[in-house]
Scaffold this motif. Structure first.
Motif, mmCIF file in Angstrom:
data_model
loop_
_atom_site.group_PDB
_atom_site.id
_atom_site.type_symbol
_atom_site.label_atom_id
_atom_site.label_comp_id
_atom_site.label_asym_id
_atom_site.label_seq_id
_atom_site.Cartn_x
_atom_site.Cartn_y
_atom_site.Cartn_z
ATOM 1 N N LEU A 180 22.173 39.125 33.379
ATOM 2 C CA LEU A 180 22.962 39.215 34.604
ATOM 3 C C LEU A 180 23.682 40.568 34.658
ATOM 4 C CD1 LEU A 180 24.012 37.834 37.162
ATOM 5 C CD2 LEU A 180 25.882 36.905 35.777
ATOM 6 N N ARG A 181 23.386 41.328 35.700
ATOM 7 C CA ARG A 181 23.996 42.657 35.841
ATOM 8 C C ARG A 181 25.468 42.514 36.216
ATOM 9 N NH1 ARG A 181 22.035 47.675 35.995
ATOM 10 N NH2 ARG A 181 19.925 46.844 35.860
ATOM 11 N N HIS A 182 26.305 43.334 35.593
ATOM 12 C CA HIS A 182 27.745 43.228 35.815
ATOM 13 C C HIS A 182 28.400 44.592 35.607
ATOM 14 C CE1 HIS A 182 26.881 42.596 31.559
ATOM 15 N NE2 HIS A 182 28.079 43.078 31.288
ATOM 16 N N GLU A 183 29.609 44.712 36.087
ATOM 17 C CA GLU A 183 30.348 45.960 35.925
ATOM 18 C C GLU A 183 31.844 45.681 36.019
ATOM 19 O OE1 GLU A 183 30.570 48.655 39.570
ATOM 20 O OE2 GLU A 183 28.778 47.446 40.042
ATOM 21 N N VAL A 184 32.632 46.662 35.600
ATOM 22 C CA VAL A 184 34.081 46.591 35.734
ATOM 23 C C VAL A 184 34.506 47.727 36.656
ATOM 24 C CG1 VAL A 184 36.305 46.635 34.555
ATOM 25 C CG2 VAL A 184 34.306 45.637 33.417
ATOM 26 N N PRO A 185 34.917 47.429 37.892
ATOM 27 C CA PRO A 185 35.377 48.479 38.800
ATOM 28 C C PRO A 185 36.619 49.185 38.248
ATOM 29 C CG PRO A 185 34.906 46.443 39.985
ATOM 30 C CD PRO A 185 34.897 46.108 38.525
ATOM 31 N N MET A 186 37.028 50.227 38.921
ATOM 32 C CA MET A 186 38.130 51.058 38.451
ATOM 33 C C MET A 186 39.411 50.251 38.221
ATOM 34 S SD MET A 186 39.788 54.463 40.206
ATOM 35 C CE MET A 186 38.210 55.343 40.087
ATOM 36 N N ASN A 187 40.028 50.487 37.086
ATOM 37 C CA ASN A 187 41.311 49.859 36.779
ATOM 38 C C ASN A 187 42.403 50.557 37.582
ATOM 39 O OD1 ASN A 187 43.517 48.591 35.660
ATOM 40 N ND2 ASN A 187 43.407 49.682 33.704
ATOM 41 N N MET A 188 42.984 49.836 38.518
ATOM 42 C CA MET A 188 44.016 50.406 39.384
ATOM 43 C C MET A 188 45.424 50.162 38.833
ATOM 44 S SD MET A 188 42.101 51.773 41.614
ATOM 45 C CE MET A 188 43.266 52.258 42.896
ATOM 46 N N ALA A 189 45.520 49.449 37.727
ATOM 47 C CA ALA A 189 46.830 49.192 37.126
ATOM 48 C C ALA A 189 47.237 50.385 36.256
ATOM 49 C CB ALA A 189 46.790 47.919 36.284
ATOM 50 N N GLU A 190 48.526 50.559 36.084
ATOM 51 C CA GLU A 190 49.027 51.644 35.247
ATOM 52 C C GLU A 190 48.843 51.347 33.763
ATOM 53 O OE1 GLU A 190 53.053 52.438 36.308
ATOM 54 O OE2 GLU A 190 52.548 53.178 38.315
ATOM 55 N N GLU A 191 48.749 50.065 33.413
ATOM 56 C CA GLU A 191 48.634 49.681 32.011
ATOM 57 C C GLU A 191 47.169 49.469 31.626
ATOM 58 O OE1 GLU A 191 51.026 46.241 31.492
ATOM 59 O OE2 GLU A 191 52.838 47.177 32.310
ATOM 60 N N ASP A 192 46.923 49.481 30.329
ATOM 61 C CA ASP A 192 45.563 49.307 29.812
ATOM 62 C C ASP A 192 45.057 47.890 30.050
ATOM 63 O OD1 ASP A 192 45.503 51.896 28.863
ATOM 64 O OD2 ASP A 192 46.087 51.345 26.820
ATOM 65 N N ARG A 193 43.802 47.802 30.387
ATOM 66 C CA ARG A 193 43.065 46.532 30.465
ATOM 67 C C ARG A 193 42.335 46.376 29.139
ATOM 68 N NH1 ARG A 193 37.897 44.515 31.845
ATOM 69 N NH2 ARG A 193 37.775 43.050 33.600
ATOM 70 N N ILE A 194 42.672 45.356 28.356
ATOM 71 C CA ILE A 194 42.119 45.210 27.005
ATOM 72 C C ILE A 194 41.275 43.941 26.935
ATOM 73 C CG2 ILE A 194 42.648 45.061 24.544
ATOM 74 C CD1 ILE A 194 45.366 46.329 25.150
ATOM 75 N N SER A 195 40.078 44.088 26.392
ATOM 76 C CA SER A 195 39.180 42.937 26.270
ATOM 77 C C SER A 195 38.325 43.084 25.025
ATOM 78 C CB SER A 195 38.293 42.821 27.514
ATOM 79 O OG SER A 195 37.489 43.979 27.669
ATOM 80 N N VAL A 196 37.698 41.979 24.652
ATOM 81 C CA VAL A 196 36.769 41.963 23.526
ATOM 82 C C VAL A 196 35.454 41.380 24.039
ATOM 83 C CG1 VAL A 196 36.280 41.043 21.230
ATOM 84 C CG2 VAL A 196 38.630 41.700 21.839
ATOM 85 N N SER A 197 34.391 42.164 23.976
ATOM 86 C CA SER A 197 33.091 41.735 24.476
ATOM 87 C C SER A 197 32.147 41.445 23.322
ATOM 88 C CB SER A 197 32.490 42.805 25.390
ATOM 89 O OG SER A 197 33.290 42.981 26.538
ATOM 90 N N PHE A 198 31.057 40.729 23.615
ATOM 91 C CA PHE A 198 30.186 40.273 22.539
ATOM 92 C C PHE A 198 28.823 39.885 23.081
ATOM 93 C CE2 PHE A 198 33.167 37.159 24.080
ATOM 94 C CZ PHE A 198 32.350 36.166 24.567
#
Length: 206
Positions: A183-201
């Motif tokens: 399944l094709r996916h993406e993360v659009p631009m982070n518009m928040a001032e703080e970091d977006r943190i995730s763990v992928s697998f």
């Protein structure tokens, strides 16, 4: 009388990471992600060389569960979630199983994005979300049939999710999302001032 069915479903699994496995301290997990990002010089160099926004351990570290015990706890929980999703997908795994192939950290700063992609050599992929500041990016999922729809008209604005070309899912910190790796996916631009943190697998069949 008409009989209309939805065929060839694309399944998306969403749950709280804590629903399966041991309880995981969210603050400890976030601190561990940031500590690794700060110390991983090879990962920092790879991100700079490749123009990758923020930080990822994808190309540098393959042993997160060994380095930090909290990641071993995360994997225990993920194993249970992936097993539940595989059951929903009605996979016939035979005498094999779905096992963790790789796991990595993503720290996406303001203005960063991850382009559209798939994980072609895996069976199930996903992400658990560590820090999702207000206004940060949702996950964007693409209808896998989209390349074949050259002559199709656009859908109405209020069409059902199953008929949309793109679906945006806004997870919260502590959520886990799973999908089949094609399944094709993406993360659009982070518009928040703080970091977006995730763990992928990724999980493979073996």
């Amino acid at each position: 009388m008409s009989d209309i069915r939805s065929l060839f479903a694309t399944r998306l699994y969403r749950a709280r990471l804590s629903d399966h496995g041991p309880s995981i301290d969210a603050r400890e997990l976030e601190a561990s992600c940031l500590s690794i990002a700060e110390d991983d010089e090879a990962g920092q160099e790879w991100c700079e060389r490749e123009g990758y926004p923020g930080y990822t351990s994808y190309a540098s570290l393959t042993d997160l569960p060994w380095r930090f015990p909290i990641f071993a706890e995360v994997v225990k929980a993920l194993d249970a979630h992936v097993a539940a999703f595989a059951q929903d997908l009605q996979f016939d795994l035979g005498d094999k199983g779905l096992v963790l192939e790789d796991i990595w950290i993503n720290v996406l700063p303001e203005g960063g994005s991850h382009g559209s992609h798939i994980h072609p050599h895996s069976v199930i992929s996903g992400t658990t979300y560590v820090a999702m500041p207000e206004g940060t990016s949702a996950l964007k999922l693409e209808d896998p049939r989209l390349p074949m729809m050259m002559a199709a008209p656009t859908r109405t604005r209020d069409c059902r999710d199953e008929l949309r070309s793109f679906v945006y899912v806004a997870p919260e910190a502590g959520d886990v999302l799973l999908w089949e790796s094609w399944l094709r996916h993406e993360v659009p631009m982070n518009m928040a001032e703080e970091d977006r943190i995730s763990v992928s697998f990724n999980y493979k069949w073996e």
